[in-house]
Scaffold this active site. Sequence first.
Site, PDB file in Angstrom:
ATOM      1  N   ASP A  26      -4.677 -57.260 -57.302  1.00 39.80           N
ATOM      2  CA  ASP A  26      -5.159 -58.569 -56.866  1.00 39.80           C
ATOM      3  C   ASP A  26      -4.563 -58.801 -55.482  1.00 39.80           C
ATOM      4  O   ASP A  26      -3.634 -58.096 -55.057  1.00 39.80           O
ATOM      5  CB  ASP A  26      -4.639 -59.612 -57.865  1.00 39.80           C
ATOM      6  N   ASP A  28      -4.350 -62.459 -53.420  1.00 39.76           N
ATOM      7  CA  ASP A  28      -3.624 -63.720 -53.188  1.00 39.76           C
ATOM      8  C   ASP A  28      -2.614 -63.989 -54.298  1.00 39.76           C
ATOM      9  O   ASP A  28      -2.972 -64.039 -55.466  1.00 39.76           O
ATOM     10  CB  ASP A  28      -4.620 -64.876 -53.089  1.00 39.76           C
TER      11      ASP A  28
HETATM   12  C1  XBP Z   1      -7.284 -66.255 -55.062  1.00 41.33           C
HETATM   13  C2  XBP Z   1      -8.379 -67.235 -54.979  1.00 41.33           C
HETATM   14  C3  XBP Z   1      -9.048 -67.445 -53.649  1.00 41.33           C
HETATM   15  C4  XBP Z   1      -8.046 -68.019 -52.648  1.00 41.33           C
HETATM   16  C5  XBP Z   1      -8.738 -68.675 -51.466  1.00 41.33           C
HETATM   17  O1  XBP Z   1      -7.903 -64.995 -55.117  1.00 41.33           O
HETATM   18  O2  XBP Z   1      -8.746 -67.829 -55.993  1.00 41.33           O
HETATM   19  O3  XBP Z   1     -10.074 -68.393 -53.868  1.00 41.33           O
HETATM   20  O4  XBP Z   1      -7.286 -69.060 -53.290  1.00 41.33           O
HETATM   21  O5  XBP Z   1      -9.589 -67.725 -50.837  1.00 41.33           O
HETATM   22  P1  XBP Z   1      -7.157 -63.729 -55.851  1.00 41.33           P
HETATM   23  P2  XBP Z   1     -11.146 -68.093 -50.546  1.00 41.33           P
HETATM   24  O6  XBP Z   1      -5.856 -64.231 -56.490  1.00 41.33           O
HETATM   25  O7  XBP Z   1      -8.151 -63.245 -56.886  1.00 41.33           O
HETATM   26  O8  XBP Z   1      -6.887 -62.749 -54.755  1.00 41.33           O
HETATM   27  O9  XBP Z   1     -11.139 -69.456 -49.868  1.00 41.33           O
HETATM   28  O10 XBP Z   1     -11.638 -66.985 -49.677  1.00 41.33           O
HETATM   29  O11 XBP Z   1     -11.782 -68.131 -51.917  1.00 41.33           O
HETATM   30 MG    MG Z   2      -4.072 -63.928 -57.295  1.00 40.66          MG
END
Ligand code: XBP
Ligand code: MG
Length: 238
Positions: A26, A28
């Site tokens: 993953d 973020d």
């Molecule tokens: C995390 C999310 C993303 C980010 C914001 O993604 O839910 O929506 O918070 O990015 P992951 P965007 O943990 O699956 O990597 O504004 O591009 O959605």
């Molecule tokens: Mg994440």
Amino acid sequence: MNEALAVIRTAGMRAVIASARALIFDVDGTLAETEEVHRRAFNEAFAEAGLDWFWDQVTYARLLRVAGGKERIRAFDQRNAVPMLTFAEIADLHRIKTARYAALIAAGGCPLRPGVRAWLAGARSRGQRLAIATTTSHGNIDALLSVSLGLDWADQLEAIVAGDDVPRKKPAPDVYVEVLARLGLGPGDCVAVEDSGNGLAAAVGAGIPVVITRSTYFSDDDFAEALLVVDNLSDIDA
Ligand code: XBP
Ligand code: MG
């Protein structure tokens, strides 16, 4: 669990991770603690668009239950009986936010979390294949990893599946199912590395065992279905 049993269990989990044919990360919260940068980018975009919206950390923690920036904006807008924005306006606002995020990352970066770099190097040394399964966008992944891993960061990864590449975002399993298809591997051949309850549900939904590395916004989520839960990947010998 007594000390000896804990040591045996962790050694067993390490063996599962080391023997996986692929590690699927993953982005973020897992590779880097990016959500505060996302939150700042959302607020800068609201200001630029002339909206009197501001997401503090308590509000953002609640909104993070909604995967996807566009979906998060829509969920916030729908708190009013009559939403203010059309889908097209939400998409435009999210484009502004994404540009702000890239600028913030380029200006200050967001360091990889402890142990991430070692895990990537350890996987390569063991001949393990690497992939990404994320809700965010390809642009955000590139903004983050070109700073922290260099402009050729994508050369290390065999599959990169982002939120808009599949019909449904996490907690649906779609991104992980698509990564498995692109790798030509079964779920039992892989280990996913995640930080949130939504991410855990998505990977488990695809049948993939999950290592959870707790992140700021999701540390209290329920991780009962995880193979292993650590504070940082550096807690496990890569
Ligand atoms: C995390 C999310 C993303 C980010 C914001 O993604 O839910 O929506 O918070 O990015 P992951 P965007 O943990 O699956 O990597 O504004 O591009 O959605
Ligand atoms: Mg994440």
